[in-house]
Design a protein around this motif. Structure first.
Motif, mmCIF file in Angstrom:
data_model
loop_
_atom_site.group_PDB
_atom_site.id
_atom_site.type_symbol
_atom_site.label_atom_id
_atom_site.label_comp_id
_atom_site.label_asym_id
_atom_site.label_seq_id
_atom_site.Cartn_x
_atom_site.Cartn_y
_atom_site.Cartn_z
ATOM 1 N N UNK A 78 1.978 -2.318 -0.702
ATOM 2 C CA UNK A 78 0.790 -2.155 0.011
ATOM 3 C C UNK A 78 -0.555 -1.013 0.351
ATOM 4 N N UNK A 79 0.805 0.254 0.148
ATOM 5 C CA UNK A 79 0.146 1.658 -0.423
ATOM 6 C C UNK A 79 -1.043 1.358 -1.906
ATOM 7 N N UNK A 80 0.325 1.090 -2.601
ATOM 8 C CA UNK A 80 -1.003 1.447 -4.282
ATOM 9 C C UNK A 80 -1.717 0.130 -3.847
ATOM 10 N N UNK A 81 -1.476 -1.047 -3.643
ATOM 11 C CA UNK A 81 -3.026 -1.575 -3.321
ATOM 12 C C UNK A 81 -3.757 -0.955 -2.531
ATOM 13 N N UNK A 82 -3.912 -0.626 -1.200
ATOM 14 C CA UNK A 82 -4.652 0.433 -0.902
ATOM 15 C C UNK A 82 -5.363 1.826 -1.990
ATOM 16 N N UNK A 95 -7.605 1.166 6.614
ATOM 17 C CA UNK A 95 -6.180 1.659 5.944
ATOM 18 C C UNK A 95 -4.927 0.544 5.959
ATOM 19 N N UNK A 96 -3.982 1.720 5.207
ATOM 20 C CA UNK A 96 -2.849 0.365 5.256
ATOM 21 C C UNK A 96 -1.693 1.273 6.910
ATOM 22 N N UNK A 97 -1.238 0.378 7.770
ATOM 23 C CA UNK A 97 -0.367 0.670 8.734
ATOM 24 C C UNK A 97 0.345 -0.283 8.705
ATOM 25 N N UNK A 106 5.016 -5.892 10.726
ATOM 26 C CA UNK A 106 3.758 -6.139 9.595
ATOM 27 C C UNK A 106 3.065 -5.122 9.586
ATOM 28 N N UNK A 107 2.924 -4.367 7.632
ATOM 29 C CA UNK A 107 2.296 -3.360 7.443
ATOM 30 C C UNK A 107 1.424 -4.356 6.541
ATOM 31 N N UNK A 108 0.000 -4.022 6.527
ATOM 32 C CA UNK A 108 -0.804 -4.522 5.629
ATOM 33 C C UNK A 108 -1.790 -2.819 5.679
ATOM 34 N N UNK A 109 -2.891 -3.428 4.056
ATOM 35 C CA UNK A 109 -4.196 -2.641 4.528
ATOM 36 C C UNK A 109 -5.188 -4.294 4.279
ATOM 37 N N UNK A 110 -6.416 -4.099 4.361
ATOM 38 C CA UNK A 110 -7.408 -5.058 4.362
ATOM 39 C C UNK A 110 -8.727 -4.022 3.791
ATOM 40 N N UNK A 112 -12.282 -5.136 1.570
ATOM 41 C CA UNK A 112 -13.757 -6.803 0.669
ATOM 42 C C UNK A 112 -13.493 -6.506 -0.612
ATOM 43 N N UNK A 113 -13.640 -7.761 -0.322
ATOM 44 C CA UNK A 113 -13.746 -7.923 -1.971
ATOM 45 C C UNK A 113 -15.209 -7.678 -2.769
ATOM 46 N N UNK A 114 -16.068 -8.475 -3.959
ATOM 47 C CA UNK A 114 -16.858 -8.344 -4.488
ATOM 48 C C UNK A 114 -17.952 -9.123 -3.536
ATOM 49 N N UNK A 115 -17.219 -9.856 -3.322
ATOM 50 C CA UNK A 115 -18.022 -11.454 -2.526
ATOM 51 C C UNK A 115 -18.126 -11.370 -1.598
ATOM 52 N N UNK A 116 -17.697 -10.129 -0.333
ATOM 53 C CA UNK A 116 -18.026 -9.792 1.311
ATOM 54 C C UNK A 116 -16.010 -10.329 2.026
ATOM 55 N N UNK A 117 -15.553 -10.754 0.941
ATOM 56 C CA UNK A 117 -14.304 -11.485 1.821
ATOM 57 C C UNK A 117 -13.183 -9.738 2.524
ATOM 58 N N UNK A 118 -12.403 -10.968 3.086
ATOM 59 C CA UNK A 118 -11.788 -10.384 4.134
ATOM 60 C C UNK A 118 -10.469 -9.679 3.009
ATOM 61 N N UNK A 119 -9.324 -8.725 2.268
ATOM 62 C CA UNK A 119 -8.560 -9.574 1.494
ATOM 63 C C UNK A 119 -7.436 -8.353 1.805
ATOM 64 N N UNK A 120 -6.282 -9.455 2.522
ATOM 65 C CA UNK A 120 -5.367 -8.191 3.061
ATOM 66 C C UNK A 120 -3.843 -8.526 1.906
ATOM 67 N N UNK A 121 -3.388 -7.033 1.417
ATOM 68 C CA UNK A 121 -2.340 -6.995 1.240
ATOM 69 C C UNK A 121 -1.237 -6.381 2.180
#
Length: 125
Positions: A78-82, A95-97, A106-110, A112-121
């Motif tokens: 998750x941190x590396x994706x951030x 940010x990851x938390x 539940x630990x995640x980062x959120x 935005x992708x190039x099309x504006x979508x909300x992407x979570x790891x």
């Protein structure tokens, strides 16, 4: 529950480059490329698995935001994706938390992708 998911992209190649760089810490790769008259359809996979995330050319303007949550191996991923999102210049929505309102562990980062979508790891520990 889901076998795979596909989303439209305004620029499939740019979106694939984004996702492959963003999710490199989770071992993502391009697994399948299918040429079509409107541009390629790309199947992305984690590790040696089959493609389970697909990008296809959009038939028109994109409307609305999708939320895509990808399970990863651990908090370090998750941190590396951030870190990858920051390197890519992507908008970091959160940010990851830990998100105890979802459930303990539940630990995640959120982002935005190039099309504006909300992407979570996310990792559930």
């Amino acid at each position: 529950m889901l076998d795979h998911v596909g989303i439209p992209a305004a620029d499939v190649e740019a979106s694939a480059a984004f996702y492959l760089a963003l999710m490199a810490p989770a071992g993502w790769r391009e697994a399948t490329r299918i040429p079509t008259p409107g541009g390629p359809v790309l199947g992305l996979a984690a590790g040696d698995g089959p493609p389970d995330f697909w990008l296809s050319p959009t038939a028109g303007p994109l409307a609305g935001e999708l939320h895509l949550a990808f399970v990863v191996a651990d908090r370090a991923v998750v941190d590396a994706v951030h870190g990858a999102a920051v390197t890519l210049g992507a908008e970091v929505l959160h940010a990851p938390r830990e998100w105890p309102e979802y459930h303990p562990g539940y630990y995640a980062v959120f982002v935005r992708d190039p099309d504006g979508h909300n992407v979570e790891a996310v990792v559930h520990s």
